[in-house]
Design a protein around this motif. Sequence first.
Motif, PDB file in Angstrom:
ATOM      1  N   SER A   1      59.394  60.268  52.488  1.00  0.00           N
ATOM      2  CA  SER A   1      58.830  61.299  53.324  1.00  0.00           C
ATOM      3  C   SER A   1      60.161  62.513  53.150  1.00  0.00           C
ATOM      4  O   SER A   1      61.160  62.065  52.926  1.00  0.00           O
ATOM      5  N   THR A   2      59.467  63.537  53.329  1.00  0.00           N
ATOM      6  CA  THR A   2      60.381  64.857  53.122  1.00  0.00           C
ATOM      7  C   THR A   2      61.401  64.701  54.650  1.00  0.00           C
ATOM      8  O   THR A   2      62.613  64.929  54.234  1.00  0.00           O
ATOM      9  N   ARG A  33      61.046  65.562  48.858  1.00  0.00           N
ATOM     10  CA  ARG A  33      61.449  64.073  48.864  1.00  0.00           C
ATOM     11  C   ARG A  33      62.704  63.699  48.128  1.00  0.00           C
ATOM     12  O   ARG A  33      63.078  62.589  48.443  1.00  0.00           O
TER      13      ARG A  33
END
Length: 83
Positions: free
Chosen positions: A15-16, A47
């Motif tokens: 995930s970011t 990401r």
Amino acid sequence: MTAPHQTYLTAEYASTDLARAIERSIRPEIDDIEGDRTTARLSRDGRQVELTVEATDLVALRAGINTWMTLRGVAEDALAGQK
């Protein structure tokens, strides 16, 4: 410093938010660890987190790679424990 040797250490995370947390964990070390023979830059794009290690010689490059891989690994381990 003239740095004829360089490498890019890129990691993509799930995930970011995780990538941002990794970046924030290791960013303070960027200015603290630089030496006469190596420098490092850190960037994040979504990401992906990329560390660029530059060095004047191959021994310093290897040492820089080891240092930054270890720091990134510690950050990853610490964040994995927060789940």
